[in-house]
Design an enzyme around this catalytic site. Structure first.
Site, PDB file in Angstrom:
ATOM      1  N   ASN A 178      64.577  22.242  91.724  1.00 60.59           N
ATOM      2  CA  ASN A 178      63.900  21.662  92.773  1.00 60.59           C
ATOM      3  C   ASN A 178      64.066  20.082  92.656  1.00 60.59           C
ATOM      4  OD1 ASN A 178      62.511  21.100  95.283  1.00 60.59           O
ATOM      5  ND2 ASN A 178      60.452  20.952  94.183  1.00 60.59           N
ATOM      6  N   SER A 212      62.429  28.050 101.265  1.00 63.29           N
ATOM      7  CA  SER A 212      63.551  27.249 100.625  1.00 63.29           C
ATOM      8  C   SER A 212      64.439  26.857 101.883  1.00 63.29           C
ATOM      9  CB  SER A 212      64.304  27.980  99.823  1.00 63.29           C
ATOM     10  OG  SER A 212      65.773  27.241  99.368  1.00 63.29           O
ATOM     11  N   THR A 250      69.204  19.836  93.592  1.00 61.57           N
ATOM     12  CA  THR A 250      69.777  21.461  93.925  1.00 61.57           C
ATOM     13  C   THR A 250      71.261  21.292  93.862  1.00 61.57           C
ATOM     14  OG1 THR A 250      67.808  21.866  95.534  1.00 61.57           O
ATOM     15  CG2 THR A 250      70.006  23.053  95.879  1.00 61.57           C
ATOM     16  N   THR A 303      68.756  25.558  92.016  1.00 67.70           N
ATOM     17  CA  THR A 303      67.904  24.701  92.124  1.00 67.70           C
ATOM     18  C   THR A 303      66.744  24.778  90.948  1.00 67.70           C
ATOM     19  OG1 THR A 303      66.590  22.919  93.380  1.00 67.70           O
ATOM     20  CG2 THR A 303      66.457  25.220  93.806  1.00 67.70           C
ATOM     21  N   GLN A 359      59.451  24.138  91.329  1.00 66.44           N
ATOM     22  CA  GLN A 359      59.400  24.714  92.822  1.00 66.44           C
ATOM     23  C   GLN A 359      58.244  24.955  93.589  1.00 66.44           C
ATOM     24  OE1 GLN A 359      62.645  24.657  94.436  1.00 66.44           O
ATOM     25  NE2 GLN A 359      63.276  25.471  92.494  1.00 66.44           N
ATOM     26  N   GLY A 396      70.097  18.810  98.970  1.00 68.40           N
ATOM     27  CA  GLY A 396      69.793  17.986  99.911  1.00 68.40           C
ATOM     28  C   GLY A 396      68.538  18.469 100.553  1.00 68.40           C
ATOM     29  N   GLY A 397      67.658  19.393  99.883  1.00 71.79           N
ATOM     30  CA  GLY A 397      66.136  19.761 100.455  1.00 71.79           C
ATOM     31  C   GLY A 397      66.368  19.961 101.865  1.00 71.79           C
TER      32      GLY A 397
END
Ligand code: GLY
Length: 591
Positions: A417, A468, A397, A415, A436, A492-493
């Site tokens: 993903n 998200s 992202t 992003t 995604q 960084g999720g």
């Protein structure tokens, strides 16, 4: 001349005030606008727009389109994202949601076979693709809030696609990690990989000049015609044909129906600073508001930086914030979210009261099996259940922060993903499509690629937006709650909200300059797995021992995140910017 002398004098005065205030560091101060992005070419594109008289939105959109070219592993035309846009003149802030949505043919158990989630199905290939929103979002931002033309703003991206960019260590590492996935799609392999002497596909060497003529043509079309070709024209047809051939679900109707959404920004406060962040379908903004709200109640001001007591309270707060994410959050258009309650002062006080200052609370005790909607049983978390160290190269992202000379600000996180998204490129267009769909909970209680567990609230449904972690955030000056002091965000999720929280706390609690605030080591907890993640330079040995003594299971990990932040000093009106030293970006500004 007279004017010039006055100008110099006020500049010298401002500098004097600034130095006297004691926050002078190595960070460069700018009188004009400033920008931070994950790639030097994107930051240069943004600066170019500011220098042409463009505003923060022109700069952010130019950067976002350029990132789509030079950082295909983290974002692109086939992805989606969120942006907070602050207009200094009106004092209004808009939260634009251009996140992808599930195709109409999507079904709740589409990634489940024989009762089990099929590994890779929601991350690799055409079935992992959700309907992309980035093009609609970027162009809407420009049309509604920008000053410059599409042709001008897209020019740096078109040039970057035509002339190419050099493959960096980061590109190479992610391309290596995703080589098998990219190799499944001949178009993606042709663009993003090279063949070695034996004819095998591999990541390009560092320094390789990567050109994308198809993408240059696509960007030129968008510059000329706006979003229509992407959602209803030839580009739409190319995406549908490619996805269909790969067994995916997206149709012409899905693309035609795509619409961005505008939300009221999520509001919170920390130590007298108003903050605005992204509401659901971001779970990140809720975590930012809840965590800072609880910490304000629990952590006395002036507690020593990185005191184990402070880290413990922070970790315990996060543990609880991520429980709420798991239980309640999903697409607000389809799920009833008790948002007001979750961020109310009373609720935050309850969360604070549930924390034992001496002992870590086992995660498994916070959500009894069967309690949640869906009645699914919580799997017993253990260290091997989700291994964050195995997938760090693949998660991706990116974020753009800009504050212009007039105080307009943009925090935009975007992003595809996973690294290189689904690894599917729409034939002949250079458009790399997202994966995604993995941000949905493929099956209640089973962690996704980021180790995040979800329940019914985030289950798959046609037209639904996956939850998200992206948390673009603006922090306002204490003295003037309509003046942006800090624009920040990160990839960084699952770690995105905690990176944002730590940068904000470093600035507000510790008075760090923005370079220091972004560079400091990080600590993360996300409820499941029940581990306290510490980046490699995050904490000293004695602190780690003290945390273990409180019952935290520690995991040392390579550094994560790529925070991009711009700070506008409320006292001097000078701006400074920082791009995360863990990565390859640049911060630039106008003298
Ligand atoms: N795909 C990462 C996120 O939206 O959190």
């Amino acid at each position: 001349m007279g004017k010039m002398r006055t100008h110099r004098k006020s500049w010298a005065l401002a500098l004097g005030v600034f130095l006297a205030a004691g926050s002078a560091g190595a960070t460069r101060q700018y009188r004009g606008g400033a920008v931070a992005t994950a790639h030097p070419m994107a930051s240069e594109a943004a600066l170019k727009m500011l220098n042409k008289g463009g505003n923060a939105v022109d700069a952010a959109v130019a950067a976002a389109f350029t990132l789509a070219v030079v950082g295909p592993y983290h974002s692109g035309l086939g992805g989606g994202g969120f942006a907070l846009v602050h207009d200094a003149k009106t004092g209004e802030t808009r939260a634009l949601d251009f996140r992808e949505v599930a195709p109409q043919a999507a079904t709740r158990d589409m990634y489940v076979k024989d009762g089990k989630v099929v590994p890779g199905l929601s991350t690799d290939g055409a079935l992992s693709v959700a309907v992309p929103g980035a093009v609609a979002g970027y162009l809407e931002l420009l049309e509604k809030h920008g000053k410059l033309s599409r042709a001008v703003v897209l020019q740096p991206a078109i040039e970057a696609a035509r002339a190419g960019f050099w493959v960096s260590p980061k590109y190479q590492a992610i391309a290596k990690a995703r080589r098998d996935c990219l190799g499944q799609d001949p178009e993606a392999a042709r663009i993003f990989l090279v063949k070695n002497a034996e004819g095998a596909l591999e990541a390009p060497p560092i320094g390789h000049q990567l050109r994308q003529p198809d993408l240059a043509r696509t960007l030129t079309t968008l510059a000329k015609s706006g979003p229509a070709p992407f959602y209803t024209g030839a580009l739409a047809q190319a995406m549908v044909d490619t996805v269909k051939a790969g067994g995916g679900l997206i149709t012409r109707e899905d693309l035609k129906a795509y619409k961005t959404r505008t939300h009221a920004p999520m509001e919170g406060s920390y130590r007298g600073h108003r903050l605005l962040t992204m509401p659901p379908p971001s779970a990140g903004g809720v975590a930012v508001v809840q965590t800072l709200g609880v910490l304000e109640k629990l952590r006395p001001q002036g507690l020593a930086f990185r005191d184990p007591e402070e880290i413990h309270l922070y970790a315990e707060t996060l543990r609880r914030a991520y429980v709420d994410r798991t239980k309640y959050l999903g697409d607000p258009a389809m799920v009833q979210i008790p948002l007001e309650r979750l961020t109310s002062s009373g609720y935050l006080a309850d969360l604070a009261g549930s924390i034992d200052p001496k002992k870590a609370t086992p995660s498994v005790s916070l959500l009894p099996p069967g309690e949640d909607a869906g009645g699914s049983t919580l799997k017993k978390p253990d260290a091997g259940w989700y291994d964050p160290s195995t997938s760090s190269e693949k998660k991706n992202t990116t974020h753009v922060s800009v504050i212009d000379k007039d105080g307009n600000a943009v925090a935009l996180t975007t992003t595809v993903n996973y690294g290189f998204g689904s690894c599917v490129v729409a034939k002949g267009t250079g458009i790399l499509l997202n994966d995604q769909m993995d941000d949905f909970s493929a099956r209640p209680g089973v962690p996704n690629a980021y180790g995040l567990v979800g329940y019914e609230a985030n289950s798959i449904a046609p037209g639904k937006v996956p939850l998200s972690s992206m948390s673009p955030t603006l922090v306002f000056s204490k003295e003037d709650p309509k003046k942006v002091m800090l624009a920040v965000g990160s990839p960084g999720g699952s770690t995105i909200p905690t990176t944002v929280i730590q940068v904000i706390s470093n600035v507000v609690d510790q008075g760090m300059d923005v370079t220091r605030a972004v560079g400091e080591g990080r600590v993360h907890h996300q409820y499941l797995p029940d581990e306290l993640w510490v980046d490699q330079w995050g904490l000293e040995a004695a602190t780690l021992k003290a945390l273990e003594a409180k019952g935290h299971k520690l995991r040392r990990l390579p550094a994560w995140g790529d925070a991009e932040a711009v700070y506008s000093d409320p006292r001097t009106n000078l701006r400074s910017a920082a791009s995360d030293p863990r990565n390859e970006g640049t911060a630039l500004g106008q003298d």
